[in-house]
Design a protein around this motif. Structure first.
Motif, mmCIF file in Angstrom:
data_model
loop_
_atom_site.group_PDB
_atom_site.id
_atom_site.type_symbol
_atom_site.label_atom_id
_atom_site.label_comp_id
_atom_site.label_asym_id
_atom_site.label_seq_id
_atom_site.Cartn_x
_atom_site.Cartn_y
_atom_site.Cartn_z
ATOM 1 N N ALA A 50 1.178 -1.138 0.079
ATOM 2 C CA ALA A 50 -0.079 0.377 -0.260
ATOM 3 C C ALA A 50 1.028 0.965 0.417
ATOM 4 C CB ALA A 50 -0.482 0.099 1.281
ATOM 5 N N GLN A 51 2.388 1.467 0.236
ATOM 6 C CA GLN A 51 2.489 2.426 0.549
ATOM 7 C C GLN A 51 3.924 2.786 -1.241
ATOM 8 O OE1 GLN A 51 3.380 3.403 3.365
ATOM 9 N NE2 GLN A 51 1.919 2.163 3.686
ATOM 10 N N GLY A 52 3.106 1.709 -1.860
ATOM 11 C CA GLY A 52 3.197 2.137 -3.848
ATOM 12 C C GLY A 52 3.630 3.775 -3.842
ATOM 13 N N PRO A 53 2.079 4.156 -3.808
ATOM 14 C CA PRO A 53 1.842 5.480 -4.073
ATOM 15 C C PRO A 53 2.430 6.789 -3.386
ATOM 16 C CG PRO A 53 -0.421 4.431 -3.620
ATOM 17 C CD PRO A 53 0.879 2.978 -3.435
ATOM 18 N N LEU A 54 2.464 6.561 -1.902
ATOM 19 C CA LEU A 54 3.086 6.949 -0.881
ATOM 20 C C LEU A 54 4.598 7.190 -1.189
ATOM 21 C CD1 LEU A 54 0.993 5.620 1.892
ATOM 22 C CD2 LEU A 54 0.085 7.454 0.260
ATOM 23 N N VAL A 113 3.086 8.078 -10.749
ATOM 24 C CA VAL A 113 4.086 7.055 -11.865
ATOM 25 C C VAL A 113 4.857 7.047 -11.095
ATOM 26 C CG1 VAL A 113 5.358 7.384 -14.200
ATOM 27 C CG2 VAL A 113 2.775 7.637 -14.025
ATOM 28 N N ARG A 114 5.625 6.291 -10.236
ATOM 29 C CA ARG A 114 7.030 6.290 -10.394
ATOM 30 C C ARG A 114 8.332 5.436 -11.282
ATOM 31 N NH1 ARG A 114 7.308 4.465 -3.868
ATOM 32 N NH2 ARG A 114 8.979 5.945 -3.786
ATOM 33 N N THR A 169 17.567 5.689 -6.661
ATOM 34 C CA THR A 169 16.899 6.878 -7.230
ATOM 35 C C THR A 169 15.149 6.892 -7.491
ATOM 36 O OG1 THR A 169 19.495 8.514 -6.771
ATOM 37 C CG2 THR A 169 17.439 9.320 -7.757
ATOM 38 N N VAL A 170 14.312 7.651 -6.474
ATOM 39 C CA VAL A 170 13.158 7.292 -7.684
ATOM 40 C C VAL A 170 12.606 9.335 -8.052
ATOM 41 C CG1 VAL A 170 10.397 6.794 -6.451
ATOM 42 C CG2 VAL A 170 13.468 5.525 -6.321
ATOM 43 N N THR A 171 11.929 8.696 -8.766
ATOM 44 C CA THR A 171 11.274 9.976 -8.774
ATOM 45 C C THR A 171 9.340 10.112 -8.859
ATOM 46 O OG1 THR A 171 11.489 9.958 -11.598
ATOM 47 C CG2 THR A 171 12.589 11.502 -9.907
ATOM 48 N N THR A 172 9.040 10.915 -8.517
ATOM 49 C CA THR A 172 7.091 10.782 -8.649
ATOM 50 C C THR A 172 6.636 11.359 -9.480
ATOM 51 O OG1 THR A 172 7.454 9.640 -6.111
ATOM 52 C CG2 THR A 172 5.140 10.753 -7.102
ATOM 53 N N HIS A 173 6.081 11.063 -10.334
ATOM 54 C CA HIS A 173 4.873 12.198 -11.263
ATOM 55 C C HIS A 173 3.411 11.827 -10.719
ATOM 56 C CE1 HIS A 173 8.638 12.924 -13.517
ATOM 57 N NE2 HIS A 173 8.952 11.842 -12.911
ATOM 58 N N PHE A 200 0.900 3.221 -9.982
ATOM 59 C CA PHE A 200 -0.154 2.819 -9.261
ATOM 60 C C PHE A 200 -1.381 3.354 -9.016
ATOM 61 C CE2 PHE A 200 3.648 2.464 -7.257
ATOM 62 C CZ PHE A 200 4.152 1.139 -7.050
ATOM 63 N N THR A 201 -2.380 2.935 -9.566
ATOM 64 C CA THR A 201 -3.708 3.423 -8.909
ATOM 65 C C THR A 201 -4.272 2.674 -7.394
ATOM 66 O OG1 THR A 201 -5.091 1.711 -9.417
ATOM 67 C CG2 THR A 201 -4.640 3.506 -11.406
#
Length: 192
Positions: free
Chosen positions: A17-21, A133-134, A140-144, A173-174
């Motif tokens: 559940a942490q994916g989109p966070l 979208v990760r 190193t990770v970016t989130t959109h 992730f939805t």
């Protein structure tokens, strides 16, 4: 071992559940979510990537009816060759207990139709509006946040000291569902 599996399932579901966070690496969320559902429904013999289909079966059965209906929904889907919740039809399966409106809302929660194409230093992405979208290169990770249009994103520059630099991937992730590209595509749908 049953007690250990039950506790592991809860912890893995929390990680998933942490994916989109963005509180854990995207690959952790993708793998953990799949594994949590495969542990819960281990009596069905689900393989890697079955988590998305099991997620859909659980939602169509609702929590109180899940022990009885998920195996029936799973068996019916597998008998039809369905390996993920990505079907196009809008008619609920026979054992679905959701109202038509709730079923259509569930269909909208899927990552179905999301497209991730990794090409060198970029990722071309289409995802439903509001999906997270990760992208990652090593640690190193970016989130959109997707707006429903196809976009191209640069992978984040990896830390030169990171031994996992060069290992790239992307995930969408939805609300409850996820799709991955790169080395974690195996968790997008069941592979026999």
């Amino acid at each position: 071992m049953t007690g250990i599996l039950e506790e592991a399932r809860r912890y893995l579901a929390w990680l998933g559940a942490q994916g989109p966070l963005g509180t854990v690496h995207p690959w952790v969320a993708v793998v953990a979510a799949d594994l949590a559902l495969r542990i819960r429904w281990r009596a069905l013999g689900p393989g890697r990537g079955a988590g998305r289909l099991l997620w859909m079966c659980e939602r169509m059965a609702t929590a109180p009816l899940a022990p009885r209906l998920v195996p029936r929904l799973w068996d019916a889907a597998r008998a039809r060759g369905i390996d993920a919740p990505d079907w196009r039809g809008t008619t609920p399966p026979g054992d679905c207990v959701l109202t038509p409106d709730r079923y259509r809302a569930l269909l909208a929660e899927r990552a179905t139709g999301a497209r991730l194409t990794l090409d060198g230093d970029t990722a071309r992405v289409w995802a439903p509006p509001g999906a997270v979208v990760r992208l990652w290169d090593g640690l190193t990770v970016t989130t959109h946040v997707a707006d429903g249009e196809e976009t191209t994103h640069l992978f984040p520059p990896a830390d030169p000291a990171d031994p996992s630099a060069g290992r790239r991937g992307a995930a969408v992730f939805t609300r409850g569902d996820r799709l991955a590209a790169g080395p974690f595509e195996a968790y997008t749908a069941l592979r026999d």
